[in-house]
Write a protein that holds these residues in place. Structure first.
Motif, PDB file in Angstrom:
ATOM      1  N   ASN A   1       1.137   4.190  -2.837  1.00  0.00           N
ATOM      2  CA  ASN A   1       1.029   5.602  -2.498  1.00  0.00           C
ATOM      3  C   ASN A   1       2.161   6.386  -3.155  1.00  0.00           C
ATOM      4  O   ASN A   1       1.943   7.423  -3.774  1.00  0.00           O
ATOM      5  CB  ASN A   1       1.042   5.776  -0.980  1.00  0.00           C
ATOM      6  CG  ASN A   1       1.003   7.219  -0.555  1.00  0.00           C
ATOM      7  OD1 ASN A   1       2.001   7.913  -0.632  1.00  0.00           O
ATOM      8  ND2 ASN A   1      -0.156   7.661  -0.089  1.00  0.00           N
TER       9      ASN A   1
ATOM     10  N   SER B   1       0.833  -1.210   0.000  1.00  0.00           N
ATOM     11  CA  SER B   1       0.000   0.000   0.000  1.00  0.00           C
ATOM     12  C   SER B   1       0.863   1.253   0.000  1.00  0.00           C
ATOM     13  O   SER B   1       0.543   2.235  -0.677  1.00  0.00           O
ATOM     14  CB  SER B   1      -0.928   0.021   1.213  1.00  0.00           C
ATOM     15  OG  SER B   1      -1.995  -0.862   1.036  1.00  0.00           O
TER      16      SER B   1
ATOM     17  N   LYS C   1      -6.007  20.854  -5.517  1.00  0.00           N
ATOM     18  CA  LYS C   1      -6.589  19.547  -5.224  1.00  0.00           C
ATOM     19  C   LYS C   1      -6.297  18.559  -6.345  1.00  0.00           C
ATOM     20  O   LYS C   1      -6.207  18.934  -7.519  1.00  0.00           O
ATOM     21  CB  LYS C   1      -8.093  19.675  -5.010  1.00  0.00           C
ATOM     22  CG  LYS C   1      -8.412  20.570  -3.804  1.00  0.00           C
ATOM     23  CD  LYS C   1      -9.871  20.513  -3.467  1.00  0.00           C
ATOM     24  CE  LYS C   1     -10.129  21.459  -2.315  1.00  0.00           C
ATOM     25  NZ  LYS C   1     -10.642  20.832  -1.159  1.00  0.00           N
TER      26      LYS C   1
ATOM     27  N   ARG D   1      -4.903   4.275  -5.146  1.00  0.00           N
ATOM     28  CA  ARG D   1      -4.275   4.954  -3.999  1.00  0.00           C
ATOM     29  C   ARG D   1      -5.347   5.427  -3.032  1.00  0.00           C
ATOM     30  O   ARG D   1      -5.195   5.304  -1.818  1.00  0.00           O
ATOM     31  CB  ARG D   1      -3.442   6.135  -4.501  1.00  0.00           C
ATOM     32  CG  ARG D   1      -2.454   6.676  -3.494  1.00  0.00           C
ATOM     33  CD  ARG D   1      -2.845   7.871  -2.693  1.00  0.00           C
ATOM     34  NE  ARG D   1      -3.598   8.906  -3.358  1.00  0.00           N
ATOM     35  CZ  ARG D   1      -4.104   9.945  -2.702  1.00  0.00           C
ATOM     36  NH1 ARG D   1      -3.923  10.087  -1.409  1.00  0.00           N
ATOM     37  NH2 ARG D   1      -4.808  10.847  -3.331  1.00  0.00           N
ATOM     38  N   GLN D   2      -6.442   5.956  -3.548  1.00  0.00           N
ATOM     39  CA  GLN D   2      -7.545   6.379  -2.685  1.00  0.00           C
ATOM     40  C   GLN D   2      -8.050   5.201  -1.851  1.00  0.00           C
ATOM     41  O   GLN D   2      -8.251   5.330  -0.646  1.00  0.00           O
ATOM     42  CB  GLN D   2      -8.706   6.937  -3.523  1.00  0.00           C
ATOM     43  CG  GLN D   2      -8.420   8.243  -4.213  1.00  0.00           C
ATOM     44  CD  GLN D   2      -8.482   9.413  -3.248  1.00  0.00           C
ATOM     45  OE1 GLN D   2      -7.470   9.849  -2.740  1.00  0.00           O
ATOM     46  NE2 GLN D   2      -9.663   9.901  -2.998  1.00  0.00           N
ATOM     47  N   ARG D   3      -8.261   4.055  -2.512  1.00  0.00           N
ATOM     48  CA  ARG D   3      -8.730   2.865  -1.791  1.00  0.00           C
ATOM     49  C   ARG D   3      -7.717   2.445  -0.735  1.00  0.00           C
ATOM     50  O   ARG D   3      -8.075   2.163   0.406  1.00  0.00           O
ATOM     51  CB  ARG D   3      -8.987   1.703  -2.760  1.00  0.00           C
ATOM     52  CG  ARG D   3     -10.222   1.865  -3.608  1.00  0.00           C
ATOM     53  CD  ARG D   3     -10.626   0.575  -4.329  1.00  0.00           C
ATOM     54  NE  ARG D   3      -9.530  -0.210  -4.866  1.00  0.00           N
ATOM     55  CZ  ARG D   3      -8.973  -0.031  -6.070  1.00  0.00           C
ATOM     56  NH1 ARG D   3      -9.396   0.931  -6.867  1.00  0.00           N
ATOM     57  NH2 ARG D   3      -7.997  -0.813  -6.482  1.00  0.00           N
TER      58      ARG D   3
ATOM     59  N   GLU E   1      -7.280   6.119  -8.243  1.00  0.00           N
ATOM     60  CA  GLU E   1      -8.365   5.385  -7.576  1.00  0.00           C
ATOM     61  C   GLU E   1      -7.820   4.314  -6.627  1.00  0.00           C
ATOM     62  O   GLU E   1      -8.321   4.165  -5.511  1.00  0.00           O
ATOM     63  CB  GLU E   1      -9.302   4.751  -8.610  1.00  0.00           C
ATOM     64  CG  GLU E   1     -10.014   5.752  -9.504  1.00  0.00           C
ATOM     65  CD  GLU E   1     -10.944   6.697  -8.765  1.00  0.00           C
ATOM     66  OE1 GLU E   1     -11.470   6.331  -7.696  1.00  0.00           O
ATOM     67  OE2 GLU E   1     -11.149   7.833  -9.254  1.00  0.00           O
TER      68      GLU E   1
ATOM     69  N   ASP F   1      -5.401   4.148   0.764  1.00  0.00           N
ATOM     70  CA  ASP F   1      -5.172   5.124   1.841  1.00  0.00           C
ATOM     71  C   ASP F   1      -6.391   5.311   2.741  1.00  0.00           C
ATOM     72  O   ASP F   1      -6.234   5.656   3.907  1.00  0.00           O
ATOM     73  CB  ASP F   1      -4.781   6.487   1.259  1.00  0.00           C
ATOM     74  CG  ASP F   1      -3.338   6.535   0.780  1.00  0.00           C
ATOM     75  OD1 ASP F   1      -2.613   5.533   0.922  1.00  0.00           O
ATOM     76  OD2 ASP F   1      -2.943   7.596   0.256  1.00  0.00           O
ATOM     77  N   TYR F   2      -7.600   5.128   2.215  1.00  0.00           N
ATOM     78  CA  TYR F   2      -8.778   5.549   2.958  1.00  0.00           C
ATOM     79  C   TYR F   2      -9.813   4.473   3.246  1.00  0.00           C
ATOM     80  O   TYR F   2     -10.763   4.729   3.982  1.00  0.00           O
ATOM     81  CB  TYR F   2      -9.466   6.715   2.226  1.00  0.00           C
ATOM     82  CG  TYR F   2      -8.548   7.898   2.064  1.00  0.00           C
ATOM     83  CD1 TYR F   2      -8.096   8.618   3.164  1.00  0.00           C
ATOM     84  CD2 TYR F   2      -8.100   8.288   0.798  1.00  0.00           C
ATOM     85  CE1 TYR F   2      -7.233   9.700   3.013  1.00  0.00           C
ATOM     86  CE2 TYR F   2      -7.245   9.375   0.646  1.00  0.00           C
ATOM     87  CZ  TYR F   2      -6.826  10.068   1.763  1.00  0.00           C
ATOM     88  OH  TYR F   2      -5.973  11.132   1.614  1.00  0.00           O
ATOM     89  N   ILE F   3      -9.667   3.295   2.672  1.00  0.00           N
ATOM     90  CA  ILE F   3     -10.653   2.244   2.898  1.00  0.00           C
ATOM     91  C   ILE F   3      -9.998   1.117   3.698  1.00  0.00           C
ATOM     92  O   ILE F   3      -8.900   0.658   3.364  1.00  0.00           O
ATOM     93  CB  ILE F   3     -11.234   1.722   1.558  1.00  0.00           C
ATOM     94  CG1 ILE F   3     -11.963   2.863   0.842  1.00  0.00           C
ATOM     95  CG2 ILE F   3     -12.164   0.543   1.791  1.00  0.00           C
ATOM     96  CD1 ILE F   3     -12.504   2.503  -0.519  1.00  0.00           C
ATOM     97  N   GLU F   4     -10.709   0.677   4.719  1.00  0.00           N
ATOM     98  CA  GLU F   4     -10.178  -0.377   5.584  1.00  0.00           C
ATOM     99  C   GLU F   4     -10.080  -1.704   4.845  1.00  0.00           C
ATOM    100  O   GLU F   4     -10.865  -1.988   3.947  1.00  0.00           O
ATOM    101  CB  GLU F   4     -11.086  -0.576   6.825  1.00  0.00           C
ATOM    102  CG  GLU F   4     -11.237   0.633   7.707  1.00  0.00           C
ATOM    103  CD  GLU F   4     -12.403   1.523   7.293  1.00  0.00           C
ATOM    104  OE1 GLU F   4     -13.105   1.200   6.316  1.00  0.00           O
ATOM    105  OE2 GLU F   4     -12.581   2.568   7.945  1.00  0.00           O
TER     106      GLU F   4
END
Length: 133
Positions: free
Chosen positions: A41, A37, A64, A97-99, A95, A101-104
Motif C-alpha cells: 500500500n 500488504s 481519482k 494494491r487494489q487486490r 492493481e 486493500d479490497y479483496i479478502e
C-alpha cells in the motif's frame, strides 16, 4: 497573480514529493515488520504521490486514481518521457494494491514486496528527474 499561482504549485509539488518519501520510508518499515500488504500500500502511494507531483507541474490535477494513471500514461509514457516498463510497473502496483486493500484472503510474498520496493525507488528517481528539469 501568476507568480502567486506558481509559488503555490511549487509548494504543493514539494508537499507531494515529501509525501512520496514518507510513504517509501513507511513501506520499508512495514516490510521489516512483515506486514506485506501494508508495505505494498505504501509502495503504491509513494509512486502515486510522485506522479501527482509531476502532473501538477503541468497543471494537471485529478481527484481519482484512474484519472492520475490515465494522465500519467498520456503525458509521460506515450510521450516517451517515461519508459513503457515504468508505466507498466505503475499499473502493476496499482492493481496489486487494489487486490491487497479490497479483496479478502489476498497475501503477498516478502520477495515480491522487496522487488516492488526496489522498482518503486527507481521509478520515483526517474519521475523526480522530470520534475527537476
Amino acid at each position: 497573480m501568476n507568480e502567486k499561482k506558481d509559488s503555490n504549485i511549487k509548494e504543493v509539488i514539494k508537499y507531494w514529493i515529501e509525501k512520496s518519501t514518507e510513504s517509501l520510508n513507511a513501506a520499508e518499515d512495514e516490510l521489516k515488520a512483515g506486514r506485506f500488504s501494508f508495505s505494498l500500500n505504501r509502495i503504491y502511494y509513494s509512486c502515486f504521490y510522485i506522479v501527482s507531483a509531476v502532473l501538477l507541474q503541468r497543471e494537471l490535477r485529478f481527484k481519482k486514481h484512474p484519472g492520475v494513471r490515465a494522465a500519467f500514461h498520456k503525458n509521460f509514457v506515450k510521450a516517451g518521457l517515461i519508459s513503457r516498463e515504468h508505466g507498466q510497473f505503475y499499473d502493476k502496483i496499482f492493481e496489486a494494491r487494489q487486490r491487497g486493500d479490497y479483496i479478502e484472503l489476498v497475501s503477498f510474498e516478502k520477495e515480491q514486496i522487496e522487488r516492488w520496493l526496489q522498482e518503486a525507488k527507481d521509478f520515483i528517481e526517474v519521475v523526480k528527474k522530470l520534475i527537476q528539469n
